[in-house]
Design a protein around this motif. Structure first.
Motif, mmCIF file in Angstrom:
data_model
loop_
_atom_site.group_PDB
_atom_site.id
_atom_site.type_symbol
_atom_site.label_atom_id
_atom_site.label_comp_id
_atom_site.label_asym_id
_atom_site.label_seq_id
_atom_site.Cartn_x
_atom_site.Cartn_y
_atom_site.Cartn_z
ATOM 1 N N THR A 31 44.168 25.969 27.911
ATOM 2 C CA THR A 31 43.713 24.677 28.046
ATOM 3 C C THR A 31 44.404 23.886 26.950
ATOM 4 N N SER A 56 40.061 18.789 32.439
ATOM 5 C CA SER A 56 39.011 18.930 31.567
ATOM 6 C C SER A 56 38.881 17.421 30.624
ATOM 7 N N GLU A 103 36.642 24.904 31.942
ATOM 8 C CA GLU A 103 37.398 25.757 31.255
ATOM 9 C C GLU A 103 37.343 27.012 31.355
ATOM 10 N N ALA A 104 36.117 27.622 31.442
ATOM 11 C CA ALA A 104 35.747 29.031 31.630
ATOM 12 C C ALA A 104 36.090 29.541 33.072
ATOM 13 N N ARG A 146 39.591 30.190 33.104
ATOM 14 C CA ARG A 146 39.966 31.544 32.568
ATOM 15 C C ARG A 146 39.582 32.481 33.355
ATOM 16 N N GLY A 147 38.471 32.513 34.088
ATOM 17 C CA GLY A 147 38.138 33.689 34.759
ATOM 18 C C GLY A 147 38.900 33.452 36.172
ATOM 19 N N GLY A 185 32.912 22.105 30.021
ATOM 20 C CA GLY A 185 33.183 23.469 29.331
ATOM 21 C C GLY A 185 33.270 24.341 30.317
ATOM 22 N N GLY A 186 32.363 24.406 31.377
ATOM 23 C CA GLY A 186 32.442 25.297 32.520
ATOM 24 C C GLY A 186 33.477 25.386 33.174
#
Length: 253
Positions: A235, A143, A165-166, A169-170, A162-163
């Motif tokens: 992260t 990232s 990093e999401a 997590r998902g 940012g997407g």
């Protein structure tokens, strides 16, 4: 080299230059069989591969656009036929197209998101069946600290990272119980071919020193190994302390 390998197998996108090249060298030095993926820089990719082989490492070179579904499918299928497994995926390929939002065309916005976010999604989806079958895998997304402190004109780039990093997590939530670890490394300012043209927008020489690609490769190598088995969906900032150090002369909050 075309034979199946007994080594763990790593796929590194954007592996011909900068951070990606350093990651390829480090993983090969750690004994992994490295599949270096690049899009345009033929000479640079060959140079990195030659360096790795000169040090006794195992490396394969592939040209592919990671933002194109058919090319990703062909790439991963070829790697599996070549090496028989994929244990580590490093989603490092990315682009910068900095411009103020009011001056950004839809095609420019979509291209940044397609390479920086859709590309890692496509690759992760492509390798997951193999990792699930192995009950072991590592996906490491690269990232940027621009997610937290974007420079002027970095709306598209910061949104894409940012997407990413999401996405980390998902996906970690989905496959964490299957022996697969998904994590992100967020570099600060690192001197590469990609960042040199925008160095002024990233603060010039103010604050902590600029990083070099090798400052990132150790963290990626750790997350790619067995010792990182208890780390999931995180992260990791690697920025020389830029996020926590106030600029000189700055006032406290």
């Amino acid at each position: 080299m075309t034979a199946l390998t007994n080594r763990r197998v790593a796929v590194v996108t954007g592996g011909s230059r900068g951070i990606g090249a350093a990651i390829c060298r480090r993983l090969a030095a750690d004994g992994l069989s490295v599949h270096l993926v690049y899009r345009d820089a033929d000479d640079a990719a060959k140079r990195v591969a030659t360096e790795i082989e000169a040090e006794g490492g195992e490396v394969f070179v592939h040209r592919a656009d990671v933002a194109e579904e058919t090319e990703v499918r062909t790439l991963i299928g070829g790697i599996l036929r070549q090496s028989g497994a994929i244990h580590v995926l490093v989603n490092n390929a990315g682009i910068i197209d900095d411009r103020l939002l009011a001056l950004t065309k839809l095609a420019q916005w979509e291209r940044v998101l397609k390479v920086n976010l859709t590309g890692p999604w496509l690759l992760s989806r492509a390798v997951l069946p193999t990792m699930l079958e192995q009950s072991w895998g590592r996906i490491i997304n690269i990232s940027s600290n621009s997610v937290r402190i974007p420079g002027a004109g970095q709306t598209a780039y910061a949104a894409s990272k940012g997407g990413l990093e999401a996405l980390t997590r998902g996906l970690a939530m989905e496959v964490g119980r299957k022996g697969i670890r998904i994590n992100t490394v967020a570099p600060g300012r690192v001197r590469t071919d990609m960042t040199d043209p925008v160095s002024a927008q990233l603060g010039g020489n103010e604050g902590p020193r600029w990083g070099v690609p090798e400052d990132l490769s150790g963290m990626v190598a750790f997350l790619a190994g067995d010792e990182a088995d208890y780390i999931q969906g995180q992260t990791f900032t690697v920025d020389g302390g830029r996020l926590v150090m106030r600029p000189r002369g700055g006032k406290g909050a």
